[in-house]
Write a protein that holds these residues in place. Structure first.
Motif, PDB file in Angstrom:
ATOM      1  N   ALA A  65      29.226  32.675  34.953  1.00 16.89           N
ATOM      2  CA  ALA A  65      30.304  33.013  35.879  1.00 16.89           C
ATOM      3  C   ALA A  65      30.654  31.831  36.776  1.00 16.89           C
ATOM      4  O   ALA A  65      29.818  30.974  37.072  1.00 16.89           O
ATOM      5  CB  ALA A  65      29.915  34.218  36.725  1.00 16.89           C
ATOM      6  N   LEU A 114      36.263  32.159  29.412  1.00 14.17           N
ATOM      7  CA  LEU A 114      35.034  32.567  30.083  1.00 14.17           C
ATOM      8  C   LEU A 114      34.282  33.593  29.255  1.00 14.17           C
ATOM      9  O   LEU A 114      33.056  33.515  29.099  1.00 14.17           O
ATOM     10  CB  LEU A 114      35.370  33.152  31.464  1.00 14.17           C
ATOM     11  CG  LEU A 114      34.193  33.783  32.233  1.00 14.17           C
ATOM     12  CD1 LEU A 114      33.115  32.742  32.498  1.00 14.17           C
ATOM     13  CD2 LEU A 114      34.689  34.393  33.559  1.00 14.17           C
ATOM     14  N   CYS A 163      37.782  38.594  37.522  1.00 15.68           N
ATOM     15  CA  CYS A 163      38.115  37.170  37.562  1.00 15.68           C
ATOM     16  C   CYS A 163      39.386  36.982  38.397  1.00 15.68           C
ATOM     17  O   CYS A 163      40.494  37.296  37.937  1.00 15.68           O
ATOM     18  CB  CYS A 163      38.330  36.635  36.152  1.00 15.68           C
ATOM     19  SG  CYS A 163      36.945  36.952  35.018  1.00 15.68           S
ATOM     20  N   ASP A 220      34.049  34.654  40.716  1.00 16.25           N
ATOM     21  CA  ASP A 220      33.919  35.763  39.774  1.00 16.25           C
ATOM     22  C   ASP A 220      32.891  36.757  40.304  1.00 16.25           C
ATOM     23  O   ASP A 220      31.877  36.357  40.886  1.00 16.25           O
ATOM     24  CB  ASP A 220      33.465  35.274  38.395  1.00 16.25           C
ATOM     25  CG  ASP A 220      34.496  34.372  37.733  1.00 16.25           C
ATOM     26  OD1 ASP A 220      35.693  34.534  38.055  1.00 16.25           O
ATOM     27  OD2 ASP A 220      34.108  33.532  36.906  1.00 16.25           O
ATOM     28  N   THR A 224      42.905  34.122  37.717  1.00 21.64           N
ATOM     29  CA  THR A 224      42.609  33.885  36.308  1.00 21.64           C
ATOM     30  C   THR A 224      43.599  34.674  35.453  1.00 21.64           C
ATOM     31  O   THR A 224      43.793  35.879  35.678  1.00 21.64           O
ATOM     32  CB  THR A 224      41.178  34.324  35.971  1.00 21.64           C
ATOM     33  OG1 THR A 224      40.253  33.627  36.812  1.00 21.64           O
ATOM     34  CG2 THR A 224      40.837  34.039  34.519  1.00 21.64           C
ATOM     35  N   ALA A 282      40.529  33.856  31.124  1.00 24.01           N
ATOM     36  CA  ALA A 282      39.486  34.871  31.025  1.00 24.01           C
ATOM     37  C   ALA A 282      38.865  34.880  29.629  1.00 24.01           C
ATOM     38  O   ALA A 282      37.666  35.113  29.478  1.00 24.01           O
ATOM     39  CB  ALA A 282      40.064  36.242  31.358  1.00 24.01           C
TER      40      ALA A 282
END
Length: 569
Positions: A470, A499, A488, A474, A491, A496
């Motif tokens: 993270a 991630l 998030c 976040d 974002t 996203a």
């Protein structure tokens, strides 16, 4: 005699610990007097021989440790000292405690937090004390039914109590996106056999009772707690009619005070109370081990080492009212000031002094002089110590209420609060927002093959990996069972996805080593980016749909909500 008096005075000082010094001094004399009088064995209500007032109390269920404080108040003479002759009435089939109370058949009753909804509907009841600071009510399923999350209740069967008295479980279900139209309601049955034998897929039980019964019969089970979904209600509240409070306030105050004394005694003397129930109140024929299980769990929920027994505050009732309102169970204003009883300490002390006024004249001067000389120097230190302890306990309780105890991540309550706040920011155009919904693939196999202790280690390992991936800003939360979510901020969907892929790859590349095994895992992840008009429920639903699409396409993958209905990515 002197040692007994000193001991009781010490208890009085501790009960003053949370008060400002000026207020403590203002009530010290009458409190000392009360302590002295309750320490004199030869001064009793029966010796003055006043006429006792008969009072009936409707319990919400059959006799068990759930009502141990009332038994203690009876057998320790607290009710008699308060001028009351009390009769306890077990649950009657077809009648709720509020039915009995408002029908005039009893003066007091034990109910649930749903009493607030009755008050809102015009039923003139007043709540006097909250015996359980956290409700024991829970939804229980067998582990082999495949109900791993509340979402799995869709198109299944659930047994729930009727009326407003089961409001917290309905609020929990609504918080998880489940309505009464999503499952089949099974008629109420008091026997756990209906769950064991497959008559229902989910059962409305108490953490103080049914888990023991299931463990004794070697039936694996899951427990869904409202607290895990941000629905933290009081349990077993003591109520009366508003008319009784208006016409006989001293009776109400004396009964409440004697009941709280009974609960303080019961929690401090668990084994003695279990023995008493086994002898005089065991209408359910429970074993001593069963009652001890119930007693320990009850003491944990009463929190007598953190707050005074029976403690309530308007702010928490306001939060409960807000939950009801958010879930559509309440659409009219509630006069909480008229609903929540605020005891007058001055009035209760005056009543106590009047009851023992003749003994007071003969004993007060000598004993108070000795007590004040011996103890006043300790007062400030005790007050300061108790204040620090209570403040530390309050801060710890607030922290625990928003942290998942197993993984150390944010829990579902904090997740929902944060998502609601961040959606408001996104709606005002202040930021982008994406939600990642995460589920561990085939986690049930881990529990089935290695046991729940290993399963817990796996959950902690995955949680650590997600937190490590993270970014600053976040919020990573455990939202239930093997389910996680990431909020998030700032974002979009593509960011996203990067991630989520990093999290998926991190977990897929690691082995979680336990005492019994080295376990490899994969994750399925669904992403939903904020859309204009999104609510907490709608964005969570789209993220979950994307998650289910990831599972349907073979697991170990990331799916965006916008692509959930297309061909495999």
């Amino acid at each position: 005699m002197r040692d007994s008096i000193l001991f009781n005075f010490h208890g009085v000082l501790l009960r003053c610990g949370g008060m400002p010094m000026r207020a403590t001094r203002g009530i010290l004399l009458p409190m000392l007097t009360a302590a002295v009088l309750t320490s004199l064995p030869n001064i009793s209500h029966s010796q003055q021989n006043p006429e006792l007032q008969h009072i009936s109390v409707q319990l919400k269920w059959a006799h068990q440790f759930q009502f141990a404080g009332y038994y203690a108040a009876l057998h320790q003479g607290f009710y008699e000292e308060a001028g009351l002759d009390v009769t306890l009435i077990e649950h009657l089939p077809g009648l709720t405690p509020i039915d009995q109370l408002m029908g005039g058949r009893v003066e007091f009753a034990v109910a649930d937090t749903g009493a607030l909804l009755y008050r809102a509907s015009g039923v003139p009841i007043v709540v006097l004390a909250a015996i359980f600071q956290h409700s024991p009510s829970a939804l229980i399923s067998r582990a082999d039914t495949g109900i791993n999350t509340l979402a799995d209740l869709r198109n299944r069967r659930a047994m729930l109590a009727g009326g407003f008295m089961n409001a917290e479980l309905m609020s929990m279900l609504r918080q998880a996106g489940i309505t009464s139209n999503d499952f089949t309601l099974v008629p109420g049955n008091t026997s756990i056999d209906v769950l064991i034998n497959g008559g229902t897929d989910a059962y409305n039980g108490y953490t103080t009772n049914e888990p023991y019964m299931l463990e004794q019969r070697n039936v694996p089970f899951r427990v869904f707690l409202p607290q895990d979904y941000g629905v933290d209600f009081y349990g077993d509240i003591l109520i009366t009619r508003e008319s009784l409070l208006n016409t006989q306030p001293e009776v109400v105050a004396n009964f409440r005070q004697a009941t709280i004394r009974g609960w303080e005694y019961a929690v401090a003397n668990i084994e003695e109370m279990v023995d008493l129930i086994m002898t005089d109140y065991n209408t359910q024929q429970k074993s001593r081990e069963h009652l001890m299980f119930e007693a320990r769990e009850s003491a944990r929920l009463i929190l007598s080492n953190v707050v005074p027994v029976g403690y309530m505050n308007l702010e928490r009732w306001q939060r409960i009212e807000n939950i009801f309102r958010e879930q559509g169970l309440l659409d009219v204003p509630v006069d909480l000031a008229g609903f929540v009883y605020v005891p007058s300490q001055q009035d209760s002390l005056w009543s106590l002094l009047m009851r023992y006024r003749f003994a007071l004249a003969a004993t007060t001067a000598l004993i108070l002089a000795a007590l004040l000389t011996l103890h006043v120097w300790r007062l400030r230190a005790l007050v300061a110590l108790r204040t620090r302890e209570l403040e530390a306990a309050r801060h710890q309780a607030e922290s625990d209420a928003r942290t998942d105890a197993l993984t150390g991540l944010s829990n579902r309550r904090l997740f929902l609060e944060s998502l609601d706040r961040d959606l408001s920011r996104a709606a005002r155009g202040q930021c982008n927002l994406a939600l990642i919904s995460i589920d561990i693939d085939h986690f049930k196999r881990v529990n089935d093959q290695y046991g729940h202790l290993v399963g817990d280690e796996v959950l902690k390992g995955v949680a650590s990996a997600l937190a490590g991936c993270a970014r600053s800003g976040d919020l990573v939360a455990r939202t239930g069972g093997e389910e996680f979510a990431v909020i998030c901020l700032n974002t979009d969907a593509s960011e996203a996805r990067l991630l989520a892929e990093r999290m998926r790859q991190q977990v897929a590349s690691m082995d979680i080593n336990t005492v019994d095994a080295r376990i490899s895992l994969t994750l399925s992840l669904g992403i939903a980016a904020y859309q204009v008009g999104d609510t907490t429920i709608s964005i969570m639903a789209r993220a979950d749909d994307a998650l289910y699409a990831a599972k349907n396409r073979g697991r170990n993958r990331v799916i965006c909500a916008e692509n959930a209905g297309t061909a495999p990515e």
